[in-house]
Enzyme design. Structure first.
Site, PDB file in Angstrom:
ATOM      1  N   SER A 283       0.837  -1.191   0.000  1.00 32.43           N
ATOM      2  CA  SER A 283       0.000   0.000   0.000  1.00 32.43           C
ATOM      3  C   SER A 283       0.876   1.248   0.000  1.00 32.43           C
ATOM      4  CB  SER A 283      -0.896  -0.016   1.245  1.00 32.43           C
ATOM      5  OG  SER A 283      -1.352   1.279   1.510  1.00 32.43           O
TER       6      SER A 283
ATOM      7  N   ILE B 238       0.096   3.535   2.915  1.00 33.12           N
ATOM      8  CA  ILE B 238       0.676   3.210   4.227  1.00 33.12           C
ATOM      9  C   ILE B 238       2.191   3.423   4.202  1.00 33.12           C
ATOM     10  CG2 ILE B 238       1.076   1.316   5.874  1.00 33.12           C
ATOM     11  CD1 ILE B 238      -1.703   0.263   5.119  1.00 33.12           C
TER      12      ILE B 238
ATOM     13  N   VAL C  96       8.644   1.507   6.535  1.00 35.06           N
ATOM     14  CA  VAL C  96       9.246   2.102   7.727  1.00 35.06           C
ATOM     15  C   VAL C  96      10.361   3.089   7.327  1.00 35.06           C
ATOM     16  CG1 VAL C  96      10.980   0.293   8.158  1.00 35.06           C
ATOM     17  CG2 VAL C  96       9.987   1.521  10.094  1.00 35.06           C
TER      18      VAL C  96
ATOM     19  N   ALA D 222      21.945  -0.147   7.440  1.00 33.87           N
ATOM     20  CA  ALA D 222      23.264  -0.728   7.717  1.00 33.87           C
ATOM     21  C   ALA D 222      23.128  -2.242   7.753  1.00 33.87           C
ATOM     22  CB  ALA D 222      23.799  -0.221   9.058  1.00 33.87           C
TER      23      ALA D 222
ATOM     24  N   LYS E  85      31.203  -0.873   4.728  1.00 38.90           N
ATOM     25  CA  LYS E  85      31.187  -0.856   6.191  1.00 38.90           C
ATOM     26  C   LYS E  85      32.134  -1.934   6.718  1.00 38.90           C
ATOM     27  CE  LYS E  85      28.085  -2.038   9.991  1.00 38.90           C
ATOM     28  NZ  LYS E  85      26.732  -2.434  10.394  1.00 38.90           N
TER      29      LYS E  85
HETATM   30  C1  LIG Z   1      14.589   2.867  13.692  1.00 33.29           C
HETATM   31  C2  LIG Z   1      14.954   1.647  12.920  1.00 33.29           C
HETATM   32  C3  LIG Z   1      16.231   1.527  12.394  1.00 33.29           C
HETATM   33  C4  LIG Z   1      16.594   0.366  11.692  1.00 33.29           C
HETATM   34  N1  LIG Z   1      17.867   0.217  11.233  1.00 33.29           N
HETATM   35  C5  LIG Z   1      18.237  -0.968  10.674  1.00 33.29           C
HETATM   36  C6  LIG Z   1      19.547  -1.186  10.216  1.00 33.29           C
HETATM   37  O1  LIG Z   1      20.397  -0.316  10.267  1.00 33.29           O
HETATM   38  N2  LIG Z   1      19.849  -2.386   9.690  1.00 33.29           N
HETATM   39  C7  LIG Z   1      18.936  -3.399   9.585  1.00 33.29           C
HETATM   40  O2  LIG Z   1      19.266  -4.513   9.156  1.00 33.29           O
HETATM   41  N3  LIG Z   1      17.657  -3.183   9.955  1.00 33.29           N
HETATM   42  C8  LIG Z   1      17.299  -2.013  10.485  1.00 33.29           C
HETATM   43  N4  LIG Z   1      16.005  -1.815  10.860  1.00 33.29           N
HETATM   44  C9  LIG Z   1      15.012  -2.815  10.534  1.00 33.29           C
HETATM   45  C10 LIG Z   1      14.631  -2.686   9.064  1.00 33.29           C
HETATM   46  O3  LIG Z   1      14.227  -1.360   8.801  1.00 33.29           O
HETATM   47  C11 LIG Z   1      13.503  -3.630   8.737  1.00 33.29           C
HETATM   48  O4  LIG Z   1      13.858  -4.930   9.151  1.00 33.29           O
HETATM   49  C12 LIG Z   1      13.301  -3.672   7.249  1.00 33.29           C
HETATM   50  O5  LIG Z   1      13.135  -2.385   6.731  1.00 33.29           O
HETATM   51  C13 LIG Z   1      12.098  -4.506   6.919  1.00 33.29           C
HETATM   52  O6  LIG Z   1      10.927  -3.815   7.236  1.00 33.29           O
HETATM   53  P1  LIG Z   1       9.581  -4.483   6.781  1.00 33.29           P
HETATM   54  O7  LIG Z   1       9.639  -4.702   5.308  1.00 33.29           O
HETATM   55  O8  LIG Z   1       9.360  -5.664   7.641  1.00 33.29           O
HETATM   56  O9  LIG Z   1       8.466  -3.409   7.163  1.00 33.29           O
HETATM   57  P2  LIG Z   1       7.998  -2.057   6.435  1.00 33.29           P
HETATM   58  O10 LIG Z   1       9.107  -1.340   5.782  1.00 33.29           O
HETATM   59  O11 LIG Z   1       7.196  -1.321   7.462  1.00 33.29           O
HETATM   60  O12 LIG Z   1       7.023  -2.550   5.297  1.00 33.29           O
HETATM   61  C14 LIG Z   1       5.700  -2.951   5.561  1.00 33.29           C
HETATM   62  C15 LIG Z   1       4.955  -3.086   4.265  1.00 33.29           C
HETATM   63  O13 LIG Z   1       3.649  -3.575   4.540  1.00 33.29           O
HETATM   64  C16 LIG Z   1       2.708  -2.769   3.882  1.00 33.29           C
HETATM   65  N5  LIG Z   1       1.457  -2.804   4.619  1.00 33.29           N
HETATM   66  C17 LIG Z   1       1.252  -2.653   5.948  1.00 33.29           C
HETATM   67  N6  LIG Z   1      -0.068  -2.700   6.219  1.00 33.29           N
HETATM   68  C18 LIG Z   1      -0.691  -2.909   5.044  1.00 33.29           C
HETATM   69  C19 LIG Z   1      -2.059  -3.039   4.656  1.00 33.29           C
HETATM   70  N7  LIG Z   1      -3.063  -2.952   5.538  1.00 33.29           N
HETATM   71  N8  LIG Z   1      -2.325  -3.219   3.355  1.00 33.29           N
HETATM   72  C20 LIG Z   1      -1.333  -3.291   2.413  1.00 33.29           C
HETATM   73  N9  LIG Z   1      -0.044  -3.171   2.726  1.00 33.29           N
HETATM   74  C21 LIG Z   1       0.278  -2.975   4.019  1.00 33.29           C
HETATM   75  C22 LIG Z   1       3.334  -1.387   3.834  1.00 33.29           C
HETATM   76  O14 LIG Z   1       2.762  -0.597   2.839  1.00 33.29           O
HETATM   77  C23 LIG Z   1       4.773  -1.768   3.507  1.00 33.29           C
HETATM   78  O15 LIG Z   1       4.908  -1.996   2.122  1.00 33.29           O
HETATM   79  C24 LIG Z   1      15.627  -0.654  11.514  1.00 33.29           C
HETATM   80  C25 LIG Z   1      14.336  -0.486  11.986  1.00 33.29           C
HETATM   81  C26 LIG Z   1      13.992   0.641  12.694  1.00 33.29           C
HETATM   82  C27 LIG Z   1      12.587   0.782  13.201  1.00 33.29           C
END
Ligand SMILES: Cc1cc2nc3c(=O)[nH]c(=O)nc-3n(C[C@H](O)[C@H](O)[C@H](O)COP(=O)(O)OP(=O)(O)OC[C@H]3O[C@@H](n4cnc5c(N)ncnc54)[C@H](O)[C@@H]3O)c2cc1C
Length: 498
Positions: free
Chosen positions: A40, A43, A46, A51, A79
């Site tokens: 989405s 939405i 994050v 890194a 890095k």
């Molecule tokens: C502050 C912070 C710093 C970080 N730094 C690091 C780092 O340096 N190194 C590292 O390895 N990791 C780091 N991480 C972790 C890393 O950012 C995440 O592991 C990685 O980005 C994966 O995120 P994700 O894809 O799980 O979630 P997100 O990026 O949140 O993606 C979620 C997805 O789900 C979709 N979605 C959610 N709800 C719905 C819905 N109802 N309908 C349709 N789609 C939906 C969203 O649109 C999005 O596409 C960090 C995290 C945080 C919070």
């Protein structure tokens, strides 16, 4: 090709986890699976996670993505490790580098020789013997077997998603844009049957990957898998993220700087720096945390600070019914050692290793997946907790509290073994190896009382010259390397010329 019906995989979420899953599953399952990803734009993602650790190379190699192309497309830098500044006490720093420090003599580990050398007064600081540490401090970098510098990347997360999306779509992954409004389950089995988008479009599948971020829409909300809260061990609960201008050539390491109620990261990219302040809201208000962050940027901010609230911990099961959670949907540990992206990668490898031929019988694969994932997360958790509990920042309420945290038994045992003679034993295929634990234990002031009797096998008079030769070799080798900026230019420039 087997006789079972093809896999119909639906990935919910298109952040780093979702597109990593789409690219990896498309690459390795080929025609055996049809893959759909739903995300989405409203939405969003994050937007952090920049890194990595050296295991990221397995992703590039596995997918067949060219390194130069990747570095260019994602504005990446190299890095060599992480500098922990002020974590033991203000004014002191150490680098947790990738790779090994020094070289052992036969069966005698280097750290034991160093401990003996320290006892007889002929040793420099431990980091002086690590090539990655010395190169990082000098801002040097080189590629190749001869350079012997294990490295990872800092990259722009949004650009990584673009690279992985293109890769996945070229291999047949279908993408739907829309908001998942509900999740339909099979009445008989309880398995997930379909995602419903915006109240009408139905996306059916037989295997679902929950990559919906902190929302954990499928595993957490729909299947009701509970969350194991680890905030009593890792009490930080908020991050403020902000991007800033580069004011100098990017250094080849991440910086983690201790602050009164948490820590600040600095992740240098080619075109900007990623910054963040991870803090514990019980000890600092958000306005104050934002002030601390903004006052401690190297360059002008390019964005406003964005707050991300989190609870450290993970889902009690990472795989339930026909749904596997990856990324933030599975849980979260703060980015102190850049482990989250790796956890997505290793969970995908585990899934591919365990995926049965016949989806009607998932129970063995599921229970092994959950057991192995749980062990992997717990060992990383212990490593992160170590950074906090072994601090000497006295008189600061947050850090005083951290020293009082009751240790997980598994960590207490590791510290006790190290305090005795600087020993470490790796368990359960844990991610961080002896050298990582050793560097952080010493960096955080855990001082072994003695050393292993093995180190007495070397004549005392040989220890000083041996240590001096190891430190000199690291210095000479690092000084002969190009600067980090030159190494980057040679890689990206070569590509531009090709
Ligand atoms: C502050 C912070 C710093 C970080 N730094 C690091 C780092 O340096 N190194 C590292 O390895 N990791 C780091 N991480 C972790 C890393 O950012 C995440 O592991 C990685 O980005 C994966 O995120 P994700 O894809 O799980 O979630 P997100 O990026 O949140 O993606 C979620 C997805 O789900 C979709 N979605 C959610 N709800 C719905 C819905 N109802 N309908 C349709 N789609 C939906 C969203 O649109 C999005 O596409 C960090 C995290 C945080 C919070």
């Amino acid at each position: 090709m087997n006789d079972n019906p093809p896999l119909d995989i639906v990935i919910a979420g298109g952040g780093t986890a979702g597109w990593m899953a789409a690219a990896t599953l498309a690459r390795f399952l080929g025609d055996h699976a049809s893959i759909t990803l739903v995300e989405s734009d409203a939405i969003g993602t994050v937007g952090v996670g920049e890194a990595t650790i050296p295991q990221i190379h397995n992703l590039l190699v596995g997918l067949g993505i060219d390194q130069a192309e990747f570095v260019d497309a994602t504005e990446a830098t190299f890095k060599l490790g992480i500098e922990f500044d002020g974590w033991l006490r203000e004014g002191e720093s150490y680098i947790h580098s990738f790779g090994t420090t020094g070289r052992g003599a036969g069966l005698i580990p280097f750290r034991q020789l160093w401990l003996r050398g320290r006892k007889i007064g002929v040793a420099e600081s431990f980091g002086a013997y690590g090539l990655n540490v010395v190169a990082a401090r000098k801002g040097r970098f080189a590629f190749g077997k001869d350079a012997n510098l294990p490295y990872a990347f800092h990259f722009d997360a949004s650009k990584v998603a673009v690279v992985l999306r293109r890769y996945a779509e070229e291999r047949g992954v279908k993408r739907y844009e829309g908001k998942i409004s509900s999740v339909t389950r099979d009445a008989a089995t309880g398995d997930i049957a379909a995602l419903v988008l915006d109240g009408d479009r139905r996306i059916e599948g037989n295997l679902f990957i929950d990559c919906t971020g902190f929302a954990s829409l499928l595993l957490g909300k729909s299947l009701g898998v509970g969350f194991e809260d680890w905030s009593h061990w890792l009490p930080c609960d908020t991050a403020l993220a902000v991007q800033s201008e580069n004011v100098a050539p990017p250094p080849p390491f991440t910086r983690s700087i201790a602050r009164p109620a948490g820590w600040q990261w600095r992740i240098p990219l080619q075109h900007r720096t990623g910054n963040g302040h991870v803090f514990c809201s019980a000890y600092m208000e958000q306005d104050e945390a934002a002030r601390v962050l903004l006052e401690n940027l190297d360059g002008k901010p390019l964005t406003d600070p964005r707050a991300i609230r989190f609870t450290t911990g993970h889902r009690r099961e990472h795989w339930s019914h026909n749904c596997i959670a990856l990324g933030l949907a599975a849980g979260f540990m703060e980015p102190l050692e850049s482990t989250s992206i790796h956890l997505v990668q290793s969970a995908l490898a585990r899934l591919l290793n365990l995926l049965p031929n016949d989806l009607s019988n998932l129970s063995t694969a599921r229970s092994m997946f959950n057991r192995l994932s749980g062990a992997e997360w717990e060992r990383i958790r212990d490593f992160l907790v170590l950074h906090y509990v072994a601090n000497d920042r006295r008189g600061e309420p947050f850090w005083d509290h951290c020293r009082q945290i009751e240790l997980p038994d598994t960590l207490a045992e590791k510290i006790a073994l190290f305090e005795e003679s600087g020993l470490f034993v790796r368990e359960d295929d844990e991610l961080f190896l002896d050298d990582s634990w050793g560097q952080v234990m010493l960096g955080q002031g855990i001082d072994p009382r003695g050393y292993s009797p093995l180190a007495d096998n070397v004549p005392g008079e040989d220890i000083g010259p041996f240590l001096a030769s190891v430190a000199k070799a690291a210095r000479v080798k690092a000084e002969a390397m190009p600067t980090h900026a030159e190494a980057l230019q040679s890689l990206v420039g070569e590509r531009a010329r090709a």
